[in-house]
Design a protein around this motif. Sequence first.
Motif, mmCIF file in Angstrom:
data_model
loop_
_atom_site.group_PDB
_atom_site.id
_atom_site.type_symbol
_atom_site.label_atom_id
_atom_site.label_comp_id
_atom_site.label_asym_id
_atom_site.label_seq_id
_atom_site.Cartn_x
_atom_site.Cartn_y
_atom_site.Cartn_z
ATOM 1 N N PHE A 116 7.500 -8.712 15.507
ATOM 2 C CA PHE A 116 8.380 -7.688 14.954
ATOM 3 C C PHE A 116 9.759 -7.732 15.598
ATOM 4 C CE2 PHE A 116 4.536 -6.009 13.085
ATOM 5 C CZ PHE A 116 4.994 -5.445 11.905
ATOM 6 N N ALA A 117 9.813 -8.051 16.882
ATOM 7 C CA ALA A 117 11.107 -8.130 17.557
ATOM 8 C C ALA A 117 11.993 -9.216 16.968
ATOM 9 C CB ALA A 117 10.896 -8.377 19.051
ATOM 10 N N ASP A 169 3.587 0.605 12.665
ATOM 11 C CA ASP A 169 4.751 1.257 12.063
ATOM 12 C C ASP A 169 5.821 1.548 13.109
ATOM 13 O OD1 ASP A 169 3.508 1.189 9.609
ATOM 14 O OD2 ASP A 169 2.909 3.303 9.642
ATOM 15 N N ALA A 170 5.402 1.923 14.316
ATOM 16 C CA ALA A 170 6.365 2.201 15.381
ATOM 17 C C ALA A 170 7.126 0.941 15.774
ATOM 18 C CB ALA A 170 5.651 2.797 16.592
ATOM 19 N N LEU A 171 6.429 -0.197 15.841
ATOM 20 C CA LEU A 171 7.106 -1.466 16.122
ATOM 21 C C LEU A 171 8.134 -1.771 15.045
ATOM 22 C CD1 LEU A 171 4.303 -3.969 17.238
ATOM 23 C CD2 LEU A 171 5.898 -2.700 18.685
ATOM 24 N N ALA A 172 7.721 -1.614 13.795
ATOM 25 C CA ALA A 172 8.609 -1.914 12.682
ATOM 26 C C ALA A 172 9.822 -0.992 12.698
ATOM 27 C CB ALA A 172 7.851 -1.787 11.363
ATOM 28 N N ALA A 173 9.586 0.297 12.882
ATOM 29 C CA ALA A 173 10.685 1.263 12.858
ATOM 30 C C ALA A 173 11.683 0.996 13.972
ATOM 31 C CB ALA A 173 10.138 2.681 12.977
ATOM 32 N N ASP A 178 11.334 0.393 7.769
ATOM 33 C CA ASP A 178 10.604 1.613 7.458
ATOM 34 C C ASP A 178 9.504 1.337 6.440
ATOM 35 O OD1 ASP A 178 12.267 3.209 9.089
ATOM 36 O OD2 ASP A 178 13.762 3.319 7.482
ATOM 37 N N LEU A 179 8.344 1.941 6.655
ATOM 38 C CA LEU A 179 7.231 1.783 5.722
ATOM 39 C C LEU A 179 7.569 2.458 4.402
ATOM 40 C CD1 LEU A 179 4.200 0.796 5.532
ATOM 41 C CD2 LEU A 179 3.612 3.205 5.930
ATOM 42 N N ILE A 180 7.417 1.709 3.297
ATOM 43 C CA ILE A 180 7.704 2.286 1.984
ATOM 44 C C ILE A 180 6.512 2.223 1.037
ATOM 45 C CG2 ILE A 180 10.178 1.883 2.162
ATOM 46 C CD1 ILE A 180 9.803 -0.470 0.220
ATOM 47 N N ASP A 181 5.468 1.462 1.394
ATOM 48 C CA ASP A 181 4.274 1.446 0.555
ATOM 49 C C ASP A 181 3.081 0.969 1.374
ATOM 50 O OD1 ASP A 181 2.779 1.865 -1.705
ATOM 51 O OD2 ASP A 181 3.917 0.495 -2.987
ATOM 52 N N ASP A 182 1.905 1.418 0.972
ATOM 53 C CA ASP A 182 0.667 1.101 1.678
ATOM 54 C C ASP A 182 -0.449 1.152 0.642
ATOM 55 O OD1 ASP A 182 -1.467 0.794 3.388
ATOM 56 O OD2 ASP A 182 -1.191 2.704 4.418
ATOM 57 N N TRP A 194 7.155 -2.832 4.413
ATOM 58 C CA TRP A 194 8.275 -2.211 5.110
ATOM 59 C C TRP A 194 9.582 -2.749 4.543
ATOM 60 C CZ3 TRP A 194 3.906 -4.095 7.332
ATOM 61 C CH2 TRP A 194 3.144 -3.238 8.150
ATOM 62 N N LYS A 195 10.607 -1.919 4.506
ATOM 63 C CA LYS A 195 11.924 -2.343 4.033
ATOM 64 C C LYS A 195 12.935 -2.174 5.160
ATOM 65 C CE LYS A 195 14.448 -3.716 0.454
ATOM 66 N NZ LYS A 195 14.808 -2.852 -0.679
ATOM 67 N N ARG A 196 13.825 -3.151 5.272
ATOM 68 C CA ARG A 196 14.843 -3.087 6.334
ATOM 69 C C ARG A 196 15.789 -1.928 6.051
ATOM 70 N NH1 ARG A 196 18.019 -8.154 9.200
ATOM 71 N NH2 ARG A 196 19.070 -6.869 10.766
ATOM 72 N N ARG A 197 16.000 -1.138 7.071
ATOM 73 C CA ARG A 197 16.840 0.053 6.962
ATOM 74 C C ARG A 197 18.303 -0.359 6.786
ATOM 75 N NH1 ARG A 197 15.959 2.231 12.044
ATOM 76 N NH2 ARG A 197 13.783 2.474 11.370
#
Length: 199
Positions: A116-117, A169-173, A178-182, A194-197
Amino acid sequence: MTGKPYSPASDRNREPILAILRTWFADRLHVLEIGSGTGQHAVHFAAALPHLIWQSSDRAENLPGIRQWLDEAGLSNTPPPLQLDVTGAWPADRYDAIFSANTLHIMAWPEVERMFAALPSVTSADACVAIYGPFNIDDRFTSESNAAFDRDLKMRNAHMGIRDTAAVDALAADKGFDLIDDVAMPANNRLRLWKRRQA
């Protein structure tokens, strides 16, 4: 061509995954698949989504098998697979989509963190990240079969295990996604997007 690596699970899950990716990746152009495994997904999804360049990748020991699948299929939108270990060097190119299937529970948690980093350095400003596999919710297994699978994983290697949605989700955020679908999938798996903010 004989002797290609083969995963029965990839054949079972490819159509349910593809049904979702047809929507999620409809406006995407260049996908990096992290941990392509046998190469079956790369061939199937690239054939079904010809508007995409599907870039497969994996550790060095898996590249020959992936090449077999790609060479046999002969698709114009599947470049040669890249050598990629999430703890090592990452591609210089930028991608507007990332896909990975059944990888997070195989990696050690520091490797998940490293993956994720690295995402901001290999993705475009509007990129999305789709990850398929089993997940825990609120630190609980979603089924008895997932609990048994987790036990089997830890017997193979103590660093393996099904990851919790909140932790991922915390790693991604933290890296701007940000999570947009599951979506709940067959066999107690999930496909999460997840979509890039936007800056």
